[in-house]
Design a protein around this motif. Structure first.
Motif, mmCIF file in Angstrom:
data_model
loop_
_atom_site.group_PDB
_atom_site.id
_atom_site.type_symbol
_atom_site.label_atom_id
_atom_site.label_comp_id
_atom_site.label_asym_id
_atom_site.label_seq_id
_atom_site.Cartn_x
_atom_site.Cartn_y
_atom_site.Cartn_z
ATOM 1 N N ASP A 260 0.846 -1.191 0.000
ATOM 2 C CA ASP A 260 0.000 0.000 0.000
ATOM 3 C C ASP A 260 0.884 1.244 0.000
ATOM 4 O O ASP A 260 1.905 1.275 0.693
ATOM 5 N N TYR A 319 -2.380 -6.079 -3.685
ATOM 6 C CA TYR A 319 -2.692 -4.673 -3.426
ATOM 7 C C TYR A 319 -4.161 -4.443 -3.728
ATOM 8 O O TYR A 319 -4.834 -5.312 -4.300
ATOM 9 N N GLU A 324 -1.846 1.706 -6.871
ATOM 10 C CA GLU A 324 -0.420 1.452 -6.652
ATOM 11 C C GLU A 324 0.320 1.336 -7.980
ATOM 12 O O GLU A 324 1.410 1.894 -8.155
ATOM 13 N N ASP A 421 -3.601 -0.896 6.973
ATOM 14 C CA ASP A 421 -4.147 -1.072 5.627
ATOM 15 C C ASP A 421 -3.598 -2.338 4.972
ATOM 16 O O ASP A 421 -4.329 -3.094 4.322
ATOM 17 N N CYS A 422 -2.303 -2.566 5.137
ATOM 18 C CA CYS A 422 -1.691 -3.783 4.589
ATOM 19 C C CYS A 422 -2.258 -5.029 5.260
ATOM 20 O O CYS A 422 -2.549 -6.033 4.590
ATOM 21 N N THR A 425 -5.642 -5.890 3.943
ATOM 22 C CA THR A 425 -5.572 -6.572 2.649
ATOM 23 C C THR A 425 -5.305 -8.059 2.846
ATOM 24 O O THR A 425 -5.885 -8.913 2.164
#
Length: 441
Positions: A260, A319, A324, A421-422, A425
């Motif tokens: 991210d 992602y 990205e 955020d990662c 995912t």
């Protein structure tokens, strides 16, 4: 304004009560460039960032933190933005009424420093945009006069609005159709006389409105109506669960990366590349941070991130959305000495990288949620962000303060948000792998 390196009359700090008079005086005296003025005529008021004297009168310009056109990345020309066009057209309209217009055209000075012209008279598309402005103006006047009572509608921008809670409560009470993911305000407005609510939509046979590939609803094809109906039905089930519309292949690799980036559009700088690296049950977060909002710091962070990925060519990268990839293509064009276009394309080759949003969630899954954002889906799956106000917009504000104050807590807040955020995912990927096809989980 500093980048323009030209003299200008600065009215940005003038008292609001005096600003319009000072702007009119400046135009009457032929000031070459006016910054932060205010213009008005009849029932219209405008505050263009710039008024530039050109042959024939004045041309308005607005400084934008985004691109002057939409859909213009990856070498495409792009098209003029409707929201920008309506705003600029209002300035043109006021200048015409004041007798100071240099013609039906205006400019956007965008985040890259490009001047993008909006010509409302020189082309069919420009004239169409002027017509959209006139429609919007008529709608605004009708609302102000009480002849039209606008209905709230759910969209991606709602989460950034102070009125989010109030409007959402109204939408939920009305069981509004825009709470169905992918059903737009214009769809709702065209459907609501026949199908006023999600419950009504779930109860009907969509075939009643379909003829071949078309439906009785303008702008909605047969396949899309069936998909929206399936979402309405899912939302109204007693215990709805997500499912796969079609099988997907998401093989497990020995090393999986969840990627991210964070971007400050106002400064036009990519300030953070974050990766959650998973090997079996072990995870670690790796970040590449631009401590300064400078080209050198941005370039170095980009180069370090690329070197990290290059050392993990056998890993599979995940992602969420093509942002990205577009960002890395843009960085490559900005810093061609760091890498070649081919290196970026190899990084995002579908054989080693997956856009979970565009290639999996949107194409193959259904969820009992009102949108498909990573935050909505991950929260549905039980994931929580550590920050009480997690959003990309908030991260930009934190970075802005970091650039001024340099407090370690601000930087850590940015890193924590990106790491979450990662992690979100990763949570989503694992959940999709467990979904069943054509039925609830």
């Amino acid at each position: 304004m500093a980048k323009l390196r030209v003299p200008f009359l600065d009215l940005s700090n003038a008292a609001e009560a005096d600003k319009e008079g000072l702007t009119m005086q400046a135009m009457a005296e032929g000031a070459p460039l006016i910054y932060g003025g205010r213009i008005g005529a009849d029932d219209l008021v405008g505050m263009p960032d710039l008024l530039r004297r050109v042959p024939g009168g004045y041309m308005a310009s607005d400084v934008k933190s985004g691109r002057g056109k939409e859909g213009g990345d990856d070498g495409r020309e792009g098209r003029l933005k409707l929201s920008y066009a309506v705003q600029l057209a209002s300035y043109v309209d006021i200048l015409e009424r004041l007798g100071h217009s240099a013609g039906r055209r205006a400019l956007v000075l965008d985040v890259r420093g490009d001047e993008v012209e909006y010509d409302f008279a020189g082309s069919q598309s420009g004239r169409k945009l002027w017509g959209r402005y006139e429609e919007a103006l008529a709608d605004a006047r009708s609302i102000l006069a009480g002849r039209t009572v606008p209905l709230p509608a759910y969209c991606g921008a709602c989460k950034l609005c102070h009125w989010y809670t109030v409007c959402l409560g109204q939408l939920e009470s009305a069981d509004d159709l825009t709470l169905i993911a992918g059903l737009r305000r214009s769809d709702r407005d065209g459907m609501r006389e026949r199908i006023p609510s999600i419950a009504d939509f779930a109860a009907v046979d969509p075939g009643e409105f379909i003829s071949g590939k078309k439906t009785v609803f303008r702008g909605i094809g047969a396949d899309r109506l069936r998909a929206l109906h399936a979402r309405a039905a899912l939302l109204k089930r007693p215990d709805p669960k997500p499912y796969l519309r079609t099988p997907v292949s998401l093989p497990i690799c020995s090393v999986e990366l969840f990627f991210d980036v964070e971007v400050d559009p106002g400064r036009d700088v990519v300030y953070l590349h974050g990766v959650l690296e998973r090997q079996g049950s072990d995870e670690r977060y790796v970040s590449f941070f631009a401590d300064e909002p400078t080209p050198a710091a941005e370039r170095d962070a980009f180069a370090a991130a690329l070197a990290y990925f290059a050392d993990r060519r056998d890993a599979r990268t995940h992602y969420y959305s093509k942002y990205e990839r577009s960002t890395y293509r843009r960085l490559q064009r900005k810093y061609p000495q760091v890498c070649s276009p081919e290196e970026v394309e190899r990084l995002f080759d579908p054989a080693r990288a997956v856009d979970l949003y565009g290639d999996v969630v949107m194409k193959a899954t259904e969820w009992p949620t009102r949108d498909r954002s990573i935050k909505t889906l991950a929260r549905y799956l039980g994931f929580s962000w550590r920050d009480p106000n997690p959003s990309g917009a908030a991260s930009i504000e934190w970075y802005d303060r970091w650039c001024t104050h340099r407090t370690p807590e601000l930087k850590q807040r940015i890193l924590n948000y990106n790491q979450d955020d990662c992690c979100a995912t990763r949570v989503l990927l694992d959940a999709i792998r467990d979904l069943a096809v054509g039925q609830e989980m």
